[in-house]
Design an enzyme around this catalytic site. Structure first.
Site: not given
Length: 164
Positions: A3, A64, A127
């Site tokens: 998809i 993480a 950023e």
């Protein structure tokens, strides 16, 4: 049938056969793997307070990040700890992995505790990330989970794997 395909994510629709023989159509998200790291120093750890646009709020999390193609999880843990906290660690102890949301994704997140921390002055934060590093007493983590200050699933799992 695919998809959607993006830089780090694909979404697929497929017909599956359940263990009981019934056929169903399901959508599966394939984001690739990730890591979560709990940096610990003495009686404290470092969490990040990060703005998450999907929930339009700041939440407390373990540092993480996504595993790059060809990268091993422990390499990602080293890189992400530096990128998100400005710290490096001498010791990374694996704490297994989790499926954060297996109802619709096959993502695995590898969990690590990082110790013997020191500043890393040569690093660049992404950023598009708005992050504040927060030194947190280990003794406060259970209360922060219980009272809803920590609501991030990977962080809750990592804390449980490290201290239970």
């Amino acid at each position: 049938m695919e998809i959607y395909r993006g830089k780090r994510l694909t979404v697929e629709k497929r017909e599956i056969t359940l263990p009981n023989g019934k056929r169903k159509e399901r959508v599966v998200v394939h984001p690739g793997g990730a890591v979560a790291i709990l940096p610990v120093e003495g009686d404290d750890c470092y969490l990040i307070r990060q703005y998450r646009y999907a929930v339009d709020d700041y939440i407390f999390e373990a540092p993480a990040g996504t595993i790059d193609e060809g990268e091993e999880p422990h390499e990602t843990a080293r890189r992400e700890l530096i990128e998100e906290t400005g710290m490096k660690a001498e010791v990374f102890t694996p704490k297994g992995w989790i499926y954060p949301s297996p109802g619709y994704t096959d993502e695995r997140i590898w969990l690590y505790i990082a110790e013997r921390l020191s500043p890393c002055h040569d690093y660049d934060m992404d950023e598009d990330e708005v992050i504040e590093v927060v030194r947190t007493p280990l003794r406060d983590l259970a209360a922060m989970i219980a009272d809803g200050r920590i609501v991030d699933a990977k962080t809750i799992c990592l804390i449980c794997r490290c201290f239970l």
